[in-house]
Design a protein around this motif. Structure first.
Motif, PDB file in Angstrom:
ATOM      1  N   GLU A   1       0.826  -1.209   0.000  1.00 31.46           N
ATOM      2  CA  GLU A   1       0.000   0.000   0.000  1.00 31.46           C
ATOM      3  C   GLU A   1       0.864   1.264   0.000  1.00 31.46           C
ATOM      4  N   ASP A   2       0.365   2.282  -0.704  1.00 32.15           N
ATOM      5  CA  ASP A   2       1.045   3.583  -0.670  1.00 32.15           C
ATOM      6  C   ASP A   2       1.015   4.149   0.745  1.00 32.15           C
ATOM      7  N   GLY A   3       2.107   4.758   1.151  1.00 40.79           N
ATOM      8  CA  GLY A   3       2.166   5.395   2.463  1.00 40.79           C
ATOM      9  C   GLY A   3       2.510   4.468   3.598  1.00 40.79           C
TER      10      GLY A   3
ATOM     11  N   GLU B   1       5.198   2.137   5.409  1.00 46.56           N
ATOM     12  CA  GLU B   1       6.649   1.977   5.459  1.00 46.56           C
ATOM     13  C   GLU B   1       6.996   0.494   5.607  1.00 46.56           C
TER      14      GLU B   1
ATOM     15  N   PRO C   1       8.372   1.832  -1.452  1.00 50.95           N
ATOM     16  CA  PRO C   1       7.216   0.953  -1.702  1.00 50.95           C
ATOM     17  C   PRO C   1       7.598  -0.313  -2.464  1.00 50.95           C
TER      18      PRO C   1
ATOM     19  N   ASP D   1       6.741  -3.885  -4.705  1.00 48.33           N
ATOM     20  CA  ASP D   1       5.884  -4.421  -5.749  1.00 48.33           C
ATOM     21  C   ASP D   1       5.583  -5.879  -5.455  1.00 48.33           C
TER      22      ASP D   1
ATOM     23  N   GLN E   1       2.561   7.758  11.839  1.00 47.15           N
ATOM     24  CA  GLN E   1       2.019   7.754  10.486  1.00 47.15           C
ATOM     25  C   GLN E   1       0.517   7.952  10.554  1.00 47.15           C
TER      26      GLN E   1
END
Length: 375
Positions: free
Chosen positions: A50-52, A54, A72, A74, A284
Motif C-alpha cells: 500500500e502507498d504510504g 513503510e 514501496p 511491488d 504515520q
C-alpha cells in the motif's frame, strides 16, 4: 477456544517490572500474550504494497552479504526472494489495522505518550534482520511460528559494525542468553541491548511494540518552530552604545544581550504547545484505513466503541490534544475524553457512566471524522 482480541498481560506486578527491568535488563515472559492470529502473513504482505506504508525486506545471514530493499514494494518481489533467509518488516501496523492497536491497552503500566508503534516482521526459515541493538525499549511478541533469540551485551554507537551503507549490524555479538520464542511468548529488551532473532520455520511472525525515546535535538527544533511561528520580528538595538575599546571584539555585554534577545522568543506557552503537539502526533497517518468493526465485534461482543489505531490522545488540563491538534473541553466533556484517552476500546457501561449531552456531541463529531468507530 474462540478467537480473541490481542492482549498482553505483564506476568509480574508493574511496580516490580519498572523497578527491576525497565531500561535495566531483558525479561523473557512465556505465554504472556494472546489473540495474535490476525493479521496473517498474506495480510501483512498486502499491507506492505500500500502507498504510504513503510515497509522493507532484509535478506542475509551470518556475516552476509546482507541486502536491504526499501518500500514501496511491488507484488513481484515476493516471488524472487527464495525459500530461506529473508524477512519482511512493516512499520506502524497498529496505525493501519485498528484491531492490532488494541494490544496496547495491555501496556497501561506505562504512560500512553511513550508508545511509538507496533512493527511486524514475517520471516521464512533463517530469516533475520541481523545482530543489532535498538535505541529504544521494545517488547518482541511471537505471534506465529518460532524464533530463536540470542541476547548480547549493552552496545553503543562505538560498537564495531559490519560494513553496510544502510544496515547497522554488529560485527560480533557475544551471546549472553538464548531463548526459543513460541506463539504468545514475549521478550522485553531495554535500549542498547544487542540481540539477534532468527526464524526457526517458514511461518514466523513477530510483533514489535516500540516505545518513543524522544530525541532532544528534534524536540528543540519543534520548540523553536512553534515559538517562532507566533513571534514578531525584533531587531537588536543599542541606543546606549559607547565607543568600544577594541572594535574587533564581541563584548560580554553585547553577547549576553544577543543571546537574551533570542532566548526571549522561547515563551513558556509556546514550549508547552510544542511538547504536546509533538507527542500527540502519530508516527504515520492511517485514518484512510477503515476499522474492521465486524471482526472486532465477533471477538468481543462487549466492545461498543473503538479508537482508530492511528489516533493519539494526550490530556492537558481542560484541553486534549488529538493527533497534534488541541481541543478545549467543557467540564461535562472532560470525563468522557479522559476515558477515551486512557484506553482504546470501550464498553457501553463505561461510556454511559461519563456521557453528557455535550460529550455525546463531541463524540459524534469525532466519529464522523473517523477518529472513533461504534460497533
Amino acid at each position: 477456544m474462540s478467537a480473541t482480541l490481542p492482549h498482553f498481560t505483564l506476568p509480574l506486578a508493574p511496580e516490580a517490572f519498572l523497578r527491576d527491568y525497565w531500561q535495566k535488563t531483558p525479561l523473557f515472559m512465556p505465554a504472556a500474550a494472546t489473540g495474535l492470529d490476525s493479521p496473517d502473513a498474506d495480510t501483512l504482505a498486502g499491507l506492505a504494497l500500500e502507498d504510504g506504508v513503510e515497509a522493507r525486506i532484509i535478506q542475509g545471514a551470518g556475516k552476509g552479504p546482507w541486502q536491504l530493499q526499501q518500500g514501496p514494494l511491488d507484488e513481484e518481489i515476493f516471488s524472487s526472494l527464495g525459500e530461506r533467509d529473508w524477512t519482511l518488516l512493516v512499520q506502524s501496523v497498529d496505525h493501519f489495522l485498528t484491531e492490532t492497536s488494541l494490544l496496547l491497552d495491555g501496556f497501561a503500566f506505562l504512560p500512553g505518550w511513550r508508545v511509538e508503534d507496533i512493527m511486524m516482521s514475517y520471516a521464512v526459515t533463517g530469516g533475520s534482520v541481523g545482530p543489532h541493538f535498538d535505541r529504544y525499549d521494545v517488547f518482541l511478541i511471537q505471534a506465529h511460528g518460532s524464533r530463536r533469540w540470542q541476547i548480547g551485551e549493552v552496545c553503543d554507537e562505538h560498537s564495531p559494525r559490519l560494513p553496510h551503507p544502510d544496515l547497522k549490524l554488529l560485527d560480533d555479538m557475544a551471546v549472553r542468553e538464548e531463548y526459543i520464542a513460541m506463539p504468545g511468548d514475549v521478550l522485553y529488551l531495554p535500549p542498547g541491548v544487542a540481540h539477534h532473532g532468527v526464524a526457526e520455520d517458514d511461518d514466523c511472525l513477530t510483533w514489535s511494540v516500540g516505545f518513543r525515546a524522544p530525541d532532544y535535538q528534534m524536540l528543540m527544533a519543534e520548540i523553536a518552530g512553534e515559538c517562532l511561528a507566533d513571534a514578531d520580528s525584533h531587531l537588536f538595538t543599542d541606543p546606549q552604545r559607547t565607543v568600544p575599546d577594541n572594535p574587533a571584539i564581541l563584548t560580554d555585554q553585547d553577547r549576553q544581550a544577543l543571546v537574551r534577545g533570542a532566548l526571549d522568543l522561547l515563551k513558556p506557552e509556546g514550549i508547552e504547545r510544542a511538547v504536546y503537539r509533538w507527542l500527540s502526533t502519530p508516527r504515520q497517518d492511517g485514518l484512510e484505513f477503515a476499522i474492521d468493526d465486524h471482526h472486532i465485534r465477533e471477538r468481543d461482543p462487549h466492545t461498543a466503541l473503538v479508537r482508530h489505531g492511528s489516533v493519539r490522545l494526550l490530556m492537558q488540563g481542560n484541553r486534549v490534544w488529538l493527533n497534534g491538534e488541541p481541543h478545549t473541553l467543557t467540564e461535562q466533556q472532560r470525563p468522557l475524553v479522559q476515558l477515551l484517552a486512557s484506553k482504546r476500546r470501550y464498553t457501553e457501561s463505561e461510556l454511559e457512566a461519563v456521557m453528557t449531552s455535550t460529550a455525546r456531541e463531541l463524540l459524534h463529531e469525532w466519529i464522523e471524522q473517523g477518529f472513533f468507530a461504534p460497533l
